[in-house]
Design a protein around this motif. Sequence first.
Motif: not given
Length: 939
Positions: A866-882, A925-937
Amino acid sequence: MPNAPPKPARTDIHISGVYPHLTTYGVYSQNGAHDKQGHNECGIGAVVPWAGKLWMVNYAPHMPRGSEHKLFSVDPDLSKPMTIHPESVGGTPAGRMIHAESNQLLIAHHLIDENGNVRTIQPKDMPIRVTAIARHLVDPENMVYYVDMEGSIWEANVHTLAVKRLFKKPVPGWHGKGGYTSQGRLVISNNGELHVGDYKDVLVGGEAKTPEERGVLAEFDGTNWKIVERRQYTEVTGPKGITGGSDGNDPIWTMGWDRRSVRLKVLDNGTWHTYLLPKAAYCNDAEHGWYTEWPRIREITDGRWMMDMHGMFFDFPKTFCSSNSAGIRPIGSHLRYVPDFCQWNGKLVLATDETSIQGNPLAGQPQSNLWFGTYDDLKTWGPASGYGGPWIEDEVKADTPSDPFLIAGFDHRILHLAIGRIKPVAEQALRTTDQLPITALPESLASLPRMSIARGDWRKPAAGFEFVLTKPATVYLAIDGRGESTLSPDWTRTDLTLTWGKAVHDPIYVRDFPAGKVSIPGNSFEHSKGAFGTPHLAFIKVDDGSADSVSPVGRASVQLPYQRESAKSTTGTPVRVTLQVDKNGNHSWTDLETIELAVGDSIAKALPQDLAAEWLRLVTDRDCVATAILHQTASQFIDGNATENRTRFAGLADVGEDALAGMVYPAKRNRNLRIITGDGRNFDFTKADFGFEPDKPDPKLARLLHVEPEFSVDEASVILNHGGKQLRLPKGDVAFDKPFAWGWPRASREVESERHLANIHGTFYEVPLVTNGAPPAWNLIRPVSSHSKQITDFCSWNGLLVLCGVRPDAAADGHVFRDEKQHAGLWFGGIDDLWKLGKPVGHGGPWLQTQVQPGIPSDPYLMKGYDQKSVTIAHGSSKPVRITLQIDLDGNNRWVNHQSFAVPAGEALRHEFPKGFSACWIRAVCNTETSATVQFDYR
């Protein structure tokens, strides 16, 4: 079988460089039908301009004593039918040579003079599969060497046709390929490790001692044989090309591959030198060597030479030698399976191995054709992108440079460098409890308890065995690949295989069992006279993962594998890796940069855009285990929105439009294409007239062509099952989430011989095969193009790519053939037209509001191609997540950390990958239990 010969085909049809009336087949005695053993392939092995015509031969899979395959000649007026010569003897040929002194073309078993008169060495006198023909070391004016795919070497008198076998099998390996003479030696190659017979006739070397030893490159000085390298090699040639060699000191070129890269060697003044090139595709890589018929280096115009290997065409300089290695440049990649090529009649001609029916139930008979075009046409096919490197978890010695790796001609160059073991080193497993080491084992089975018995007497059927489960379990069963399964229908074949011994590939079946006693049957299959197969080998996956829920009964024994990590660095001193470049191809090396990495660390390093150099090599300052893989990609993709390309595919229905749906099958009973429309009507699309003829319903054909979905979709992405695990692919149009009104479109089938083509959620992919009839290697796929078309089915037929899903009002434009009255239509083109649908794009990822656990990686998600690539990362925790993104460097589960992101609460983080960044697969890979989103475009 038809009662009469087929009607002569129209000769005025020319589509995407293909003339359908020039198609070759495997059987010619059955009035167009195909019902004869040993004729399941018919690739065009050699093409040579000679005596005013284009001469060619096609080949059977394994017929040293002849077959119905033919010698053909094509007239410069391509509207004329080609000539099938009565002197044809068939077989499995690809050797060709022009013998200057006698002014004859030698092709397969045939010798053709300057006037086109044909003489033939009969297969009964020389029962070989002619893979190469080379100049004679002692009497080149009168004699030539014939090289046999089985390994024998013959000589023949070009005047009297007298033949003599010189060697039965002088060197190890199997599946002979190239032969050429120069510098006082005959150099030959083979590219497989499955062997015919045993090694008692080998004069030098012997059985493979390591999994790296596959195939051979060897030389003969007229007295002694010498092994140059135990790797898989194909072409052997030099500046004299098709004349078969030189009586002087010209260089010899040869190419092959290993698990890392393409290998190019040159014999220069008696010394061999090695260079490495990237692979565009992995379709050639199987250790048996079957899927490489026949990569070539050949002159195509005055002074211009071309090299074809691993799905990539390269410009190849005729001056190539160790002191002047400059000038190799990628032209572009391709899907066509090309056994030979030449320039003729003002056109570049590509031979093809198009349709095989070895393990391919969706075609009735093999068929192959020629492609006519120009050199510049090749640049309008696939991108000039390739992958590979000098090291993959190799033990590297300090201050010892790697072999040079090609970096010239690529727009973007990413070097993935890692120090230390990436994959754990597994304990050696045995095929039975007492012997037969396993050399390749699916990762999903490697950690499971395994159950079997001792080998026993191979002259008797192997016994069965029993074990007891205290909990329900899934049992995977390896069956000796030298025979056929006699298991009950309760067992289902998977896409998994394991390899043991002399490259025996065992298929693996699966079945669920409740708690209680499990009985595994014996193996009574006699794979050769007086020799019976091994006992089966069971891998037990207990539902809760506990190995103590399995206990053997009687002679059976259970083995509990462990995995040991490789030794970590004890000094903590980083390894210094120096990158050196040869800017001019003159073997003058300068330091580019030095990178320090600790054991266990990795880096993705972009080479400078303005770096003008031919070759890259690497040197470490310490002994270490190292990986260096380059992803080198093109910045230019074919524009699917260009007017010419939109017009080319305008007749195919888009999603949301009406479509003339259908399923297709190259017929067995004749040369036609059988069709079942979406509303259940049957037609023959005729070879003779390129028209639709109604046919009666055929329930058997309907069952064969019935489509079940091969992938699933969730909110995050497309899901494939491979090797017991899930792989994820990008999504296209949302319409592909569900079946269309007429059902699911076909996802995968063999199109080019021994290669799968997949059409999944609006993207075409090439998928390599490992074994005929087995599922393809989805982990090594490459995307070809993306689209929004309702393509219901596809196949190759008479040299053409056929696509179903034409618009009901599509115009007859040279690609679309539609019958208004019959309400039926098809699209025809070339296989490499697919690149022109548009560059691969898509969106998706491994997680979309997915509940994830700490430290547990996501499913792999495809990134390569694939050519041009980006990723959107989000989560449902109340604190920062790695969340850490990990990349697979070569498609074989070599995962390294790429980049870690601190993702704030309540915000989506968007990351744009650097231009040209590439990896095979990516996961999170996430460092905590959470609801996570990792989506590529991918854009």
